[in-house]
Scaffold this active site. Structure first.
Site, mmCIF file in Angstrom:
data_model
loop_
_atom_site.group_PDB
_atom_site.id
_atom_site.type_symbol
_atom_site.label_atom_id
_atom_site.label_comp_id
_atom_site.label_asym_id
_atom_site.label_seq_id
_atom_site.Cartn_x
_atom_site.Cartn_y
_atom_site.Cartn_z
ATOM 1 N N LYS A 213 0.852 -1.194 0.000
ATOM 2 C CA LYS A 213 0.000 0.000 0.000
ATOM 3 C C LYS A 213 0.889 1.246 0.000
ATOM 4 C CE LYS A 213 -4.337 1.222 2.341
ATOM 5 N NZ LYS A 213 -5.042 1.149 3.611
HETATM 6 O O1 G3P Z 1 -7.430 2.208 5.622
HETATM 7 C C1 G3P Z 1 -7.821 3.425 5.106
HETATM 8 C C2 G3P Z 1 -9.188 3.916 5.508
HETATM 9 O O2 G3P Z 1 -10.140 2.890 5.398
HETATM 10 C C3 G3P Z 1 -9.241 4.680 6.772
HETATM 11 O O3 G3P Z 1 -10.544 4.911 7.242
HETATM 12 O O4 G3P Z 1 -12.162 5.675 8.954
HETATM 13 O O5 G3P Z 1 -9.701 6.143 9.256
HETATM 14 O O6 G3P Z 1 -11.020 7.359 7.539
HETATM 15 P P1 G3P Z 1 -10.874 6.075 8.302
#
Ligand code: G3P
Length: 220
Positions: free
Chosen positions: A89
């Site tokens: 990633k």
């Molecule tokens: O892994 C990336 C993403 O899914 C992060 O989500 O909820 O931290 O914005 P969030």
């Protein structure tokens, strides 16, 4: 539609597996920092433990923590050697897309993360990213519409037959999942609780309660 779980937690991965709702895992440095790991060696061994829980076509996105091209490429190559199911990633930066380009040409699958615009999604696809991760929830957080972005990326990718798979990330609500399914998004990644929230409907609870009461009132 694939359900990925956004976690580095082994118990949550087991739970998703037991529900039959696990198609893959995504992690990021914030999620990794919640686990009991304190150095790169332990982090890689943790990724390996997760990989051992995966089956068939499932994969795990493991994010680089380097920010310059040379280090990202080196880290990406090392991560890809930890296990064949690891997808490297990489953040959407200039060095990031260079790294994605390099790694993709070497046959190493990448997930281009921190994508917030159509333009960035084009660069991710042109670089050869295997997945692109647009962050729906974080766009909604700043009063824009994350689902519009997802819809536009899908259209752009179809226009040019880009092979990069859309992995909608930063999913916060069941509605995000439902709308992504209507758009025809390849995969969503969310905390397991959001997937469990798809279950919830008061009419189901009321209906089940009535069935049980009627049954018990009549049948011994
Ligand atoms: O892994 C990336 C993403 O899914 C992060 O989500 O909820 O931290 O914005 P969030």
């Amino acid at each position: 539609m694939k359900f990925f779980i956004d976690t580095a937690n082994l118990e949550e991965i087991h739970e998703a597996r037991s529900l039959g709702m696990l198609d893959g895992i995504t992690t990021n440095p914030s999620l990794i920092s919640k686990e009991s790991v304190s150095n790169q060696k332990e982090i890689r061994s943790h990724y390996l433990s997760i990989c051992h829980l995966l089956k068939n076509e499932e994969d795990i996105s493991a994010e680089v923590i380097s920010t310059n091209y040379e280090d990202m490429v080196k880290e990406g190559e090392e991560l890809s050697l930890v296990h064949p199911r690891i997808i490297v990633k990489i953040p959407m930066t200039q060095d990031g897309i260079k790294s994605i380009n390099f790694l993709s040409k070497k046959g190493i699958k990448t997930n281009c993360t921190l994508v917030f615009s159509e333009g960035q999604s084009i660069l991710a696809a042109k670089s050869g990213a295997y997945y692109v991760s647009p962050f729906i929830g974080r766009i909604d957080d700043i009063s824009y519409n994350g689902l519009h972005l997802i819809k536009n990326i899908k259209k752009i990718y179809e226009n040019y037959n880009f092979k990069t798979r859309i992995l909608a990330a930063s999913i916060r609500t069941p509605l995000h999942i439902i709308e992504c399914s209507k758009i025809g998004i390849y995969a969503v990644t969310s905390p397991i609780q959001v997937i469990k929230n798809l279950l919830r409907n008061p009419l189901t609870d009321i209906g089940l309660d009535k069935f049980m009461k009627d049954y018990k009132n009549k049948i011994i």
